[in-house]
Design an enzyme around this catalytic site. Structure first.
Site, PDB file in Angstrom:
ATOM      1  CG  ASP A  69      -5.981   5.399  -0.463  1.00  0.00           C
ATOM      2  OD1 ASP A  69      -6.565   5.755  -1.513  1.00  0.00           O
ATOM      3  OD2 ASP A  69      -5.609   6.213   0.409  1.00  0.00           O
ATOM      4  CB  ILE A 114       5.629   1.917   1.146  1.00  0.00           C
ATOM      5  CG1 ILE A 114       5.859   3.045   0.136  1.00  0.00           C
ATOM      6  CG2 ILE A 114       5.246   0.622   0.434  1.00  0.00           C
ATOM      7  CD1 ILE A 114       7.059   2.821  -0.765  1.00  0.00           C
ATOM      8  N   GLY A 153      -9.700   6.898  -5.255  1.00  0.00           N
ATOM      9  CA  GLY A 153      -8.355   6.498  -4.852  1.00  0.00           C
ATOM     10  C   GLY A 153      -8.271   5.001  -4.604  1.00  0.00           C
ATOM     11  CG  ASP A 188      -1.721   1.270   1.365  1.00  0.00           C
ATOM     12  OD1 ASP A 188      -2.028   1.887   0.328  1.00  0.00           O
ATOM     13  OD2 ASP A 188      -2.041   1.656   2.514  1.00  0.00           O
TER      14      ASP A 188
END
Length: 256
Positions: A109, A12, A107, A6
């Site tokens: 995420d 990260i 997005g 991610d």
């Protein structure tokens, strides 16, 4: 083992999933100047720390909000494992009904968070992710992602406050003892941390008012575990939400 990646604006988050269990989680600093070779070395060292060999990685999946890092990370994974990673984006099946004005702008995420939350909780729900930015995404009672809000994260607010005010010092983001601070540090801590909690509470109230019904609220992100206890709503904290969502998307797409 499945490797999940991610890529956020600040960090990260790496995850290793073995037989539906999270074997490890690790963090790297997001750095758009790093080459694929440098990220490959980072990945190799992290796997070694957890006593995992590269040939144990059967596949990987990436969600990224930093385009400059995405290609470097994809290449790094190929160099390390010899396998192309899946990427959350156009062409990847998510099973999520994205009912915003422009679904392509959702997005990666945020999509992963919704997918993970829907597997463990019943809609309607609000997913709060407290990272560089604080996002709140609404999934309505029909399991559709209908929108939300994006706010400055606590760290961004702190940096802006200390950078632009000469007499205000830096501070640690600890939970304030009282709303009414009696010194500069306590006043800043109250404003940043308790202010973030009040902002989330207030946005939940307004979102539920617009929906016309109550929701389940799930929170994730590094700073969330410090802010959620100060909120007055009942909020479920899940630090592994995105890792679990990425692993689920990998399995679903490989199976199909």
């Amino acid at each position: 083992m499945i490797l999940t990646v991610d890529v956020g604006n600040s960090n990260i988050v790496l995850g290793g999933i073995r037989e539906d269990e999270i074997a490890f989680e690790a963090r790297l600093r997001t750095d758009a100047t790093k080459t694929s070779d440098e990220y490959c070395i980072d990945l190799k060292m992290i796997l070694e720390v957890y006593h995992i060999k590269a040939n144990e990685i059967e596949g990987s999946i990436i969600a990224s909000v930093v385009p400059q890092v995405l290609n470097s990370m994809k290449t790094a994974i190929v160099k390390l494992t010899g396998k192309q990673p899946l990427v959350v984006g156009p062409g990847l099946k998510t099973g999520l009904n994205i009912a915003i004005e422009n679904p392509s702008q959702a997005g990666a995420d945020l999509v992963v968070g919704c997918v993970a939350a829907l597997r463990e909780h019943k809609a309607p729900m609000i997913i709060v992710d407290m990272g560089t930015a604080t996002t709140m995404i609404v999934v309505d009672k029909n399991n559709a992602m209908i929108g939300g809000c994006i706010m400055p994260g606590v760290k961004i607010s702190m940096d802006a406050l200390t950078d632009r005010t000469a007499l205000l010092p830096g501070l640690q983001l600890d939970q304030p003892k009282k709303a009414i601070g009696r010194n500069t540090i306590d006043c800043m801590r109250s404003g940043l941390m308790l202010g973030a909690a009040c902002m989330i509470d207030g946005m939940i109230d307004r979102m539920e008012e617009e929906l016309g019904y109550e929701t389940t609220v799930i929170a994730t992100g590094g700073i969330a575990k410090f802010v959620m206890p100060m909120c007055r709503h009942n909020i479920i904290y899940d630090k592994d939400l995105l890792v679990k969502g990425l692993a689920a998307l990998y399995r679903d797409n490989k199976r199909s």
